[in-house]
Design an enzyme around this catalytic site. Structure first.
Site, PDB file in Angstrom:
ATOM      1  N   ALA A  13     -23.884 -77.930  91.474  1.00 46.26           N
ATOM      2  CA  ALA A  13     -23.729 -77.417  92.847  1.00 46.26           C
ATOM      3  C   ALA A  13     -22.402 -77.795  93.485  1.00 46.26           C
ATOM      4  O   ALA A  13     -22.036 -77.219  94.507  1.00 46.26           O
ATOM      5  CB  ALA A  13     -24.878 -77.916  93.726  1.00 46.26           C
ATOM      6  N   GLY A  18     -20.733 -73.129  91.549  1.00 44.32           N
ATOM      7  CA  GLY A  18     -21.990 -73.709  92.038  1.00 44.32           C
ATOM      8  C   GLY A  18     -21.996 -73.891  93.542  1.00 44.32           C
ATOM      9  O   GLY A  18     -23.012 -73.641  94.206  1.00 44.32           O
ATOM     10  N   LYS A 130     -21.167 -69.277  74.925  1.00 43.36           N
ATOM     11  CA  LYS A 130     -22.166 -68.827  75.891  1.00 43.36           C
ATOM     12  C   LYS A 130     -23.231 -67.956  75.208  1.00 43.36           C
ATOM     13  O   LYS A 130     -24.408 -68.014  75.558  1.00 43.36           O
ATOM     14  CB  LYS A 130     -21.489 -68.067  77.032  1.00 43.36           C
ATOM     15  CG  LYS A 130     -20.691 -68.990  77.964  1.00 43.36           C
ATOM     16  CD  LYS A 130     -19.955 -68.205  79.043  1.00 43.36           C
ATOM     17  CE  LYS A 130     -19.245 -69.135  80.026  1.00 43.36           C
ATOM     18  NZ  LYS A 130     -18.444 -68.363  81.021  1.00 43.36           N
TER      19      LYS A 130
END
Lengths: 326, 326
Positions: A13, A18, A130
């Site tokens: 975050a 984030g 990914k």
């Protein structure tokens, strides 16, 4: 009786992506309750105190293993958003979070993609890693939404000769890759959060890939724009496809030979190859890879134009990224 | 003026899946024109003569390279369907066909999946190889549709003690894998073609995965059915998950050590693991992997029930697969 709020747990975050997601979710406090997971090493960051004041729960969690504490935190959570970076190319923290989310019965997992459209494997190293993480999620039968985003305005601008943008640009672009005429979908990093807040609560996006972007630009047009708005003439060097290829191969070789400093340029040049040579990062190519396009789905979201962004930089209204300032 | 027919080029038209697709496409001669690609070595198969009589063009083509002849054949073609098997685990013929299709500007490519739902990588070897081929297609920016199908009735039935089904079963099932209570989507191989003919002409399925199946069964219920319809009691041996795992590991090791005969059992046991232990092959799991479900989209297609299929075998109306008889 009011509908229960969606419980969102966010990891990463305080990062660039984030923080945008955290802010957008906290702005929609009727819809969401946010829990931010902090790594033990970064639990004291002032950003967490700020999120807490705005209603978020902060929980210190270790993503180093799939541990009972992590699973217990995620129990009852509707949506887990992972926005951590691939530090040291280590996929384990995100994979552990996904596995724990599956154990906890989480209803939707959003892995840390948030990158440009790029075909799986063989084009850009980070994308390949990914894709492996996406495979892990699918292997877990964990419900997911995959979100990719246009290339950031914040990573795309040239400096101007007077030097007045230098303190605002983390990655000033000094060289145009290839012809400079390849189209690329771009986004203001600050707009990502509002799209993500819509996407993660939308039943249509469950088990789908979604691409969001603001505008389509070429590097030549982008240089033209900065020249027009700044009134300065920017020198234009072009790097050929062949030169870029050679540099990528050289950086890759150095990295394979153990030179850790070669990783960052290798990663970035591979991005430039997919963005500005192959032209993979467009909504048309995204549709070709099966993505939904967020811009089509949420036309009411007003996003920042590149022109407004550049004007904001020139006027001093918009700051630098990677310094905790938005 | 009549709408122009869609030009479909099919590779692998004499295989089990390919022949079903060829027949379904030839049955819809108002919609499609079929070109079947024959390998030089199999151009004299009588099946091709039969397809020709029904209006197909037959062209001998070499998939060993991406050659100009192959590209020229595919020019002007709307849809290329690849239904060749992964002979010797060699992905090159399909990859070459995909590359040639991209060079020729083909509007949709259907690679040779036509297998059960299975997560990408790490569960079943054949799926892993197919995922690599999917990556190749995406890398080419070639428009695609990915079609997977329920596990064939034709591969799932036990023999009965009287021996009266023996000549009809190519792979008689002698052992129930695990508990026998895991659900699995199944299909009559003979129904695949009609679904594929719909899927490949449907704009909704462009750049999507589609799963088709007839019915959901467990192995125990399937054995019950064959017992009820045949009036015979079938001995039920169960193989535990642990035993299957050990056999898979052993076959994999022998294959890695150069024993080619270990490949077929390795591949088949890995399928049994995903089908009957993990339970991956269901429409729910398919939805979880982002698939559309053909049964939802084309409810007017009447497919064969397993009960009718078993009755057809017992009555002698349905023949054996892999002998050119349908």
């Amino acid at each position: 009786m009011a509908r229960e709020r969606l419980r969102v747990t966010l990891s990463g975050a305080t990062g660039e992506t984030g923080a945008e997601i955290a802010n957008a979710i906290l702005d929609l406090s009727d819809t969401f309750h946010l829990t931010a997971l902090a790594r033990p090493a970064s639990a004291n960051k002032p950003e967490y105190e700020n999120f807490k004041k705005r209603g978020a729960s902060i929980i210190v969690a270790d993503l180093g293993t799939v541990n009972d504490h992590l699973v217990s935190i995620l129990k009852g959570c509707d949506i887990v958003v992972c926005a951590i970076t691939l530090e040291g190319l280590d996929p384990r923290p995100m994979n552990n979070l996904a596995t724990a989310a599956q154990h906890a019965g989480v209803k939707r997992f959003i892995p840390s993609l948030f990158g440009p459209v790029c075909p799986p494997r063989g084009v850009a190293l980070i994308r390949d890693l990914k894709e492996d993480m996406i495979d892990h999620i699918k292997n877990l039968n964990l419900p997911y939404t995959l979100v990719d985003v246009g290339w950031w305005y914040q990573m795309s601008l040239p400096a101007v000769p007077s030097g007045r943008l230098d303190h605002l640009l983390v990655f000033p672009i000094t060289t145009i890759t290839g012809s400079g005429n390849v189209e690329c979908a771009m986004t203001d990093k600050r707009d990502i959060g509002r799209y993500v807040a819509r996407i993660i609560a939308d039943p249509q996006t469950l088990n789908r890939s979604v691409f969001l972007y603001n505008e389509i630009w070429t590097q030549n047009k982008l240089f033209d724009l900065v020249e027009r708005l700044s009134g300065e003439t920017i020198p234009r060097q072009h790097e050929t496809q062949e030169d870029l290829k050679l540099k990528i191969d050289s950086a890759k070789k150095r990295w394979n030979d153990g030179d850790e400093t070669a990783l960052a340029p290798f990663v970035m040049m591979a991005y430039y190859y997919t963005l500005w040579i192959r032209g993979d990062n467009t909504p048309a190519k995204a549709r070709g890879l099966g993505y939904l396009i967020a811009n089509d789905m949420y036309p009411d979201i007003k996003s920042t134009s590149l022109e407004d962004y550049v004007n904001g930089l020139l006027d001093g209204d918009i700051g630098r990224i990677y310094v905790g300032r938005r």
